[in-house]
Design an enzyme around this catalytic site. Structure first.
Site, mmCIF file in Angstrom:
data_model
loop_
_atom_site.group_PDB
_atom_site.id
_atom_site.type_symbol
_atom_site.label_atom_id
_atom_site.label_comp_id
_atom_site.label_asym_id
_atom_site.label_seq_id
_atom_site.Cartn_x
_atom_site.Cartn_y
_atom_site.Cartn_z
ATOM 1 N N HIS A 113 0.803 -1.229 0.000
ATOM 2 C CA HIS A 113 0.000 0.000 0.000
ATOM 3 C C HIS A 113 0.832 1.272 0.000
ATOM 4 O O HIS A 113 0.423 2.288 -0.552
ATOM 5 C CB HIS A 113 -1.015 -0.045 1.140
ATOM 6 C CG HIS A 113 -2.160 -0.946 0.808
ATOM 7 N ND1 HIS A 113 -2.304 -2.198 1.357
ATOM 8 C CD2 HIS A 113 -3.153 -0.819 -0.090
ATOM 9 C CE1 HIS A 113 -3.366 -2.774 0.830
ATOM 10 N NE2 HIS A 113 -3.901 -1.968 -0.047
ATOM 11 N N GLU B 186 -11.403 -10.869 -4.851
ATOM 12 C CA GLU B 186 -9.963 -10.829 -4.610
ATOM 13 C C GLU B 186 -9.476 -12.033 -3.812
ATOM 14 O O GLU B 186 -8.333 -12.101 -3.409
ATOM 15 C CB GLU B 186 -9.547 -9.510 -3.955
ATOM 16 C CG GLU B 186 -10.339 -9.093 -2.754
ATOM 17 C CD GLU B 186 -9.960 -7.715 -2.227
ATOM 18 O OE1 GLU B 186 -8.991 -7.104 -2.681
ATOM 19 O OE2 GLU B 186 -10.666 -7.249 -1.317
ATOM 20 N N ASP C 19 -4.762 -8.439 -4.581
ATOM 21 C CA ASP C 19 -4.954 -9.487 -3.581
ATOM 22 C C ASP C 19 -5.228 -10.832 -4.230
ATOM 23 O O ASP C 19 -4.820 -11.862 -3.705
ATOM 24 C CB ASP C 19 -6.096 -9.098 -2.634
ATOM 25 C CG ASP C 19 -5.605 -8.144 -1.567
ATOM 26 O OD1 ASP C 19 -4.535 -8.400 -1.002
ATOM 27 O OD2 ASP C 19 -6.271 -7.130 -1.329
ATOM 28 N N CYS D 169 -9.678 -3.506 -10.585
ATOM 29 C CA CYS D 169 -9.089 -2.289 -10.027
ATOM 30 C C CYS D 169 -7.710 -2.507 -9.395
ATOM 31 O O CYS D 169 -7.229 -1.661 -8.653
ATOM 32 C CB CYS D 169 -10.035 -1.631 -9.027
ATOM 33 S SG CYS D 169 -10.501 -2.719 -7.681
HETATM 34 C C1 PEP Z 1 -6.693 -5.186 -4.952
HETATM 35 O O1 PEP Z 1 -6.553 -6.003 -4.046
HETATM 36 O O2 PEP Z 1 -6.426 -5.432 -6.152
HETATM 37 C C2 PEP Z 1 -7.189 -3.839 -4.682
HETATM 38 C C3 PEP Z 1 -7.429 -3.000 -5.655
HETATM 39 O O3 PEP Z 1 -7.342 -3.462 -3.381
HETATM 40 P P1 PEP Z 1 -6.114 -3.068 -2.420
HETATM 41 O O4 PEP Z 1 -4.906 -2.888 -3.279
HETATM 42 O O5 PEP Z 1 -6.505 -1.825 -1.708
HETATM 43 O O6 PEP Z 1 -6.020 -4.266 -1.527
HETATM 44 MG MG MG Z 2 -7.452 -5.712 -2.131
#
Ligand code: PEP
Ligand code: MG
Length: 576
Positions: A193, A435, A459, A506
């Site tokens: 993150h 995910e 994920d 995403c």
């Molecule tokens: C993902 O897991 O692809 C996602 C977009 O969420 P995050 O990166 O916030 O876990």
């Molecule tokens: Mg995620």
């Protein structure tokens, strides 16, 4: 000139001076050590007790603040800190060491910490790990109050490239991009993150093992966030070469701007929605600048980080309303409910010290247990939905029961708001993030209770391949085009289309033009990514035909390895 090869996690080039950031005051006892004369010992002990007293007052103040701002349930965290401060081992042992060894308080205190640390380590449990962190927190406070040389604060860097072991997502958020021009960490990966935030802030970033050993404060360095390179003390010629590269990148960005208002569609007319991922309402401006047609992922948990109390319903309502109003024209905004846990922790909530946080109390699991927090957020979203085209999305879904329970909660909150005569939107689309493999495999069942799917590939890759997304040691095993991942994506899209709902993606995969084309060929209807990635993805999709992308996708899924899929994509898409 020395060169380090690392992993590029946020694109762009930064040229500047290195600023080393140590995020802890805790050092070896030798670091602060100095001798105290016999005659000055009592004064030194008095100095130590004064620091303890000051720390106690501070903790009590924090306790009061949290009581009024968040509620009595959080007061206990600090009560425990006060107990630690009273611990005889901490006070008496430190004083004993000052007296016996005639050394200063900081050094004596550090000696005690090490002793306590060993004790905690012997009986390693989650609970004790948590207590150990509490203890460190208290001791850092005492050290600050002793006025030990404090490290530079993270928000005080000026035109420097930060070199540090690790940055938490909340520390990354505190960076001011007007001052920090680049980031080098030793820990992390493309999808951790902190890297995602660096990208959102458009700060070039590289991960490189041993960076803090190889680079000294004040070194002139260049970091290349695309190639994952760090150049230490480069020659004048190399600097000039990188300045040219940097200018070229700026020109490329400008060129891509021209396609901002063109639709994202293939040569044969297949439309794909390109949306932006955001973490803060201010990022809507960047999203619009790069031509986002909506917000595909609003990571609302960032509202909960870096603060002393939970955000109130009103604060959240204003944030979501702000995004809705900024995103004019009824453009879709997908609000993901809090995805706390994993690598995102907030000091407002007690940490439960899990051994495997990514497999633990995260996302919807947390929300369904802390319904008080969840309901407050849902109330804020439902109220803000009056001002725009908001949709709700749940993260970390692994079972049908989780979605059913969350939807029940939405109903309950909706009813309560109506009874209170608050203005709410009658209908709001509710989708899930796909995910976790268990969810992807039964997307036929999830499609019956969802309005849309958004694949969280960051994920999904982590959980399918059992590869920690933030561990650079196994970054080579983190493979978004691994055939197993592609099969799960395919299953998800097919099940969605059978039930006439749409699928988006995403994760970071969406921002790599060739992978985005593969996903379009597989049938994805929406792609959401860091705003800066939108123009290049759009440019690539506009140069390909859907019929060709479909064929590429059909073939890609039958390869054996990630490498084969990716090279095939590069080869085929070069031709278009
Ligand atoms: C993902 O897991 O692809 C996602 C977009 O969420 P995050 O990166 O916030 O876990
Ligand atoms: Mg995620």
């Amino acid at each position: 000139m020395k060169q380090i090869k690392g992993i590029g996690v946020s694109q762009g080039i930064a040229i500047g001076k290195a600023g080393i950031w140590e995020n802890s005051l805790l050092k070896s006892p030798e670091h602060y050590k100095y001798h105290i004369e016999n005659g000055a010992l009592e004064l030194e002990i008095e100095r130590f007790y004064k620091a303890i007293k000051k720390t106690e007052t501070e903790i009590k103040e924090l306790q009061e603040k949290i009581r009024t701002e968040a509620g009595t349930q959080y007061v206990d965290i600090f009560s425990f800190h006060l107990t630690l401060l009273e611990d005889p081992l901490l006070k008496e042992e430190t004083v004993k060491i000052i007296r016996d060894e005639k050394i200063n308080s900081e050094s004596a205190l550090n000696r005690v910490i090490q002793k306590l640390g060993r004790k905690f380590k012997k009986k390693q449990t989650d609970f004790l790990e948590d207590r150990r962190r509490d203890l460190l927190d208290v001791i850092e406070r005492i050290l600050i109050n002793l006025q030990a040389p404090t490290p530079k604060r993270i928000d005080k860097f000026q035109n420097e490239i930060i070199i540090t072991k690790d940055l938490s997502p909340s520390q990354t958020v505190s960076l001011d991009k007007n001052y920090v021009i680049g980031i080098v960490t030793e820990i992390g990966s493309k999808t951790s993150h902190a890297a995602i935030i660096a990208k959102a802030l458009e700060i070039p970033a590289v991960i490189a093992e041993n960076a803090t050993k190889e680079i000294k404060a004040g070194d002139r360095i260049i970091i290349d966030g695309d190639a994952g390179l760090i150049l230490i003390e480069p020659s004048k010629t190399v600097i000039e070469e990188y300045l040219r590269k940097k200018n070229k990148l700026v020109r490329l960005q400008k060129r891509l701007f021209f396609i901002r208002d063109l639709p994202c569609q293939t040569l044969d007319g297949r439309r794909v929605s390109l949306h932006a991922n955001i973490e803060f309402p201010q990022e809507v401006e960047t999203a619009k600048k790069y031509g986002a047609e909506g917000i595909g992922l609003y990571r609302t948990e960032y509202l909960y980080l870096n603060r002393k109390a939970l955000p109130s319903e009103e604060e959240q309502f204003l944030a979501y309303k702000n995004v809705a109003e900024k995103m004019e024209g009824n453009k879709p905004i997908i609000i993901r409910t809090i995805d706390i846990g994993g690598d995102k922790f907030t000091s407002v909530l007690p940490s439960i010290g899990e051994l495997n946080p990514f497999l633990g109390w995260r996302g919807i699991r947390f929300c369904l247990e802390r319904k008080d927090i969840f309901e407050t957020q849902l109330r804020a979203i439902l109220r803000a939905a009056v001002y725009g085209n908001l949709k709700i999305m749940f993260p970390m879904v692994s079972t049908i029961e989780e979605v059913k329970a969350s939807k029940e909660l939405i109903k309950k909150v909706m009813l309560a708001l109506k009874n209170e005569k608050k203005e709410v939107k009658e209908h709001i689309d509710v989708g899930i993030m796909v995910e976790i493999p268990s969810a992807a495999l039964i997307t036929d069942k999830f499609a019956e209770i969802s309005d849309f799917f958004s694949i969280g590939s960051n994920d999904l890759v982590q959980y399918t391949l059992a590869v920690d997304r933030s561990n650079e040691k196994i970054a080579h095993l983190y493979q978004p085009c691994h055939p197993s991942v592609l099969r799960l994506i395919k299953t998800t899209i097919e099940n969605a289309s059978k039930h006439k709902i749409w699928t988006g993606l995403c994760g970071e995969m969406a921002s790599i033009p060739e992978m985005a084309c593969l996903l379009v060929g597989m049938g994805v209807q929406e792609l959401s990514m860091a705003p800066g990635a939108i123009p290049a993805v759009k440019e690539k999709i506009r140069t390909a035909s859907y019929s060709k992308l479909k064929k590429i996708a059909e073939r890609a899924i039958h390869f054996n390895t990630n490498e084969q899929v990716y090279s095939y994509l590069l080869k085929e898409l070069k031709k278009s």
